[in-house]
Design an enzyme around this catalytic site. Sequence first.
Site, PDB file in Angstrom:
ATOM      1  N   ASP A  12       0.847  -1.195   0.000  1.00 44.49           N
ATOM      2  CA  ASP A  12       0.000   0.000   0.000  1.00 44.49           C
ATOM      3  C   ASP A  12       0.885   1.249   0.000  1.00 44.49           C
ATOM      4  OD1 ASP A  12      -1.983   1.894   0.375  1.00 44.49           O
ATOM      5  OD2 ASP A  12      -2.088   1.558   2.552  1.00 44.49           O
TER       6      ASP A  12
ATOM      7  N   ASP B 241      -0.355   4.520  -0.444  1.00 41.87           N
ATOM      8  CA  ASP B 241      -0.993   5.776  -0.058  1.00 41.87           C
ATOM      9  C   ASP B 241      -1.625   5.744   1.329  1.00 41.87           C
ATOM     10  OD1 ASP B 241      -3.095   4.135  -0.575  1.00 41.87           O
ATOM     11  OD2 ASP B 241      -3.877   5.265  -2.295  1.00 41.87           O
TER      12      ASP B 241
ATOM     13  N   ASN C  37     -15.387 -16.845 -16.989  1.00 43.62           N
ATOM     14  CA  ASN C  37     -16.575 -17.665 -16.780  1.00 43.62           C
ATOM     15  C   ASN C  37     -17.814 -16.831 -16.479  1.00 43.62           C
ATOM     16  OD1 ASN C  37     -17.928 -20.327 -16.198  1.00 43.62           O
ATOM     17  ND2 ASN C  37     -18.171 -19.320 -14.209  1.00 43.62           N
TER      18      ASN C  37
ATOM     19  N   ASP D  67     -23.133 -16.101 -15.239  1.00 48.72           N
ATOM     20  CA  ASP D  67     -22.249 -16.762 -16.204  1.00 48.72           C
ATOM     21  C   ASP D  67     -22.381 -16.150 -17.592  1.00 48.72           C
ATOM     22  OD1 ASP D  67     -21.614 -18.428 -14.129  1.00 48.72           O
ATOM     23  OD2 ASP D  67     -21.647 -20.229 -15.385  1.00 48.72           O
TER      24      ASP D  67
ATOM     25  N   ASP E 202      -9.189 -17.674 -15.108  1.00 48.46           N
ATOM     26  CA  ASP E 202      -9.862 -18.214 -13.928  1.00 48.46           C
ATOM     27  C   ASP E 202     -10.888 -19.291 -14.318  1.00 48.46           C
ATOM     28  OD1 ASP E 202     -10.599 -17.995 -11.061  1.00 48.46           O
ATOM     29  OD2 ASP E 202     -12.497 -17.226 -11.850  1.00 48.46           O
TER      30      ASP E 202
ATOM     31  N   HIS F 130     -15.082 -24.490 -15.814  1.00 49.19           N
ATOM     32  CA  HIS F 130     -16.489 -24.216 -15.534  1.00 49.19           C
ATOM     33  C   HIS F 130     -17.176 -23.425 -16.643  1.00 49.19           C
ATOM     34  CE1 HIS F 130     -16.115 -25.836 -11.550  1.00 49.19           C
ATOM     35  NE2 HIS F 130     -15.115 -25.026 -11.281  1.00 49.19           N
TER      36      HIS F 130
ATOM     37  N   GLU G 171      -6.544 -22.112 -14.947  1.00 48.20           N
ATOM     38  CA  GLU G 171      -6.831 -22.768 -13.671  1.00 48.20           C
ATOM     39  C   GLU G 171      -7.820 -23.901 -13.916  1.00 48.20           C
ATOM     40  OE1 GLU G 171      -9.132 -22.063  -9.427  1.00 48.20           O
ATOM     41  OE2 GLU G 171      -9.747 -21.055 -11.254  1.00 48.20           O
TER      42      GLU G 171
HETATM   43 MG    MG Z   1      -3.579   1.970  -1.194  1.00 44.86          MG
END
Ligand code: MG
Length: 679
Positions: free
Chosen positions: A68, A70, A148, A344, A380, A384, A420
């Site tokens: 992070d 900020d 998917n 889907d 991903d 499916h 995957e």
């Molecule tokens: Mg941030």
Amino acid sequence: MKKIYRLFLLLVLSLSLFGCKKDIPGNDNTDNGSGNSEYVRLVASPKAWDGNKQADISYQLLIYSFADSDGDGTGDLKGLTEKLDYLDSLGVTSLWLSPIHPAMSYHGYDVLDYGEVNPDFGTIEDFKEFVNQAHSRNIKVYIDYVLNHTGREHPWFKDASSSQDSPYRDFYIFSENPQADIAAGKIDMIATEGSGGYDQGQWFATSTTEAVTLSFTLDWSDSSNPTVTVTTADTVDEDNPDESENNAKYIYFGDGQLKKFYDKGNGIYQLNVSFSSSWGFLIKTAVEWTAGTKYGAGSPENSMIEFGVPFVLHNSSDNNAVYDIRMPGSQYFHSHFWTNWFADLNYGKAEEAEKSGAFKAVTECAKKWVDAGIDGMRLDAVKHIYHNERSDENPIFLDKFYKEVAGYYNSEEPFYMVGEVFSDHSDAAPYYKGLPALFDFAFWWRLSDAINNGVGNKFVKTILSYKEEYKSYRADYIDALKLSNHDEDRAGSVLGESYKKMALAGAVLLTSSGNPYIYYGEELGYSGTKAGGDEYVRQPMLWGDTYTTSYTDKIDNGLSTKVGSIASPSPDAKSVFDTYKSFARARNSYPALARGQMVRHDVFNESVTSIPSLCAWYMVYEDEKLLVLHNFAQDNISFLLRDDVLNAIALQGDISIKKGNETRLMMGGYSSVVFELNK
Ligand code: MG
């Protein structure tokens, strides 16, 4: 060499004859075969690394939890850019980023716009700057692409579900009567699976239908052919106070609602209810789900009532399936993951998926990211997309998607795309017909079992058999190796929070042939299970500085106590960290580790049952040959080295060597070593 081999066989034979324990083959307390030399601790002396990253070592990170910049607690692109030097120093050559798009949830797998950057992470300019900075360090960038489904709040879906005339209507799968439409082969994405694989929980009403007051009348006067008639009504009945189950009839609907009918006499039962249900209703004769008899439709094709017309009920007592009774006028949409959070995407028939609006839209967005500089994608949930996981539909679709995006990629190197397929090896392998790379879930499952069982001698044979399987589908397959990922319990937890086992698993990962992925935090000995929520396997990267995120309130404060931070690792974590760094460096320095193939050891293999914990193989590339040895159990093992070894180029754990007329090695529990061999 033959002489040594015979000696070895004699040794094995005599050990097995005398019933020696697994940890004492060639037990050095009784073995004086190498004269009076002593064991000395082995130290790795790899050649100096020239800084070139020869290996493909990928690193999976979740933007929101990584770094992070900020101070808003959420990881972002600028923070990630500023941590590139760390990733470079680890020897990483590519990054798989969690979804970068605007999304409904923190994890990003419910995309709202495939063409934009999530404002929590930064801007498209931040992304391009990050890509430039990564490329300047010879680090490639792979984005996660969710093909998917979209999030339910995606503007495409909102428009599509609002009107049958929407230009996005065909992007999704709508049906008034899914069971009948599937049975009739009208739903392309489910066609080859058919109604036999239909799961009622995967359809949802397009909107949360406002409750309507309906009257349900059962006519049980002919108990072999009972009927239900549904009409609209003005008032809702009070709940029936009668607790007797004698001849009781219940209506089951909506989100688990069960209401008892009033017995009006002469086999007539009646009830007015406020009705809202995404799937319809069933009639039951008992409160308990498993008790009594269920009554519903006899087939998917005939499962919809007409208002005011008696509908004949079929029951479950004759071993026939009973289907939900559906209401007319409802629109349902399909979501494969049993949640209406996703919708889907509909690509039509796989053979002509490229003609679908959804395919055109997602590939058009993908090309924007190619323009923005990405080098690859992680796809991903690819098994499916089409329902039938074992048909050719998904590989056919994926091949089209890959070719469309890769064809647009203007580079000397091929575009990278890894899928995957969360399945074991034989179910995953056919997906190589569609994609150049696949995650090898089986590798980690077999490895973790082997380490936890202390059995290493069968691992290579198993893994090589998988690779043969993959190769049969694609000659230049890329075996994307991994330990755990963001959807699984952390490797550290699977390995019982043993830092020795974690270091061993990392060493196996980085000495195996393929394209290894390091899941962020693995190098620091992270543990965590999904039991309390997925966030516990997605904990903030502990930098030891202000970049550490706080994206969730599900923080395991014990983790930092155990592992410290990147800046200041605990002694346990440091042992794991050092292993990742030294083995990654060795992989980047030696072509046989970087690009070589695993070759079964001709002696130390599955047939040597006297040292079951020893896992050995060669890594071979052109004229370079390395010997890789791992001890998968906690006990020391010692044995005669039959190979003509030179120096060790990487090791972890306690390893000693005794050189004399012959060379003996003693490997401490969960230790690893890679030797250069004399050519
Ligand atoms: Mg941030």
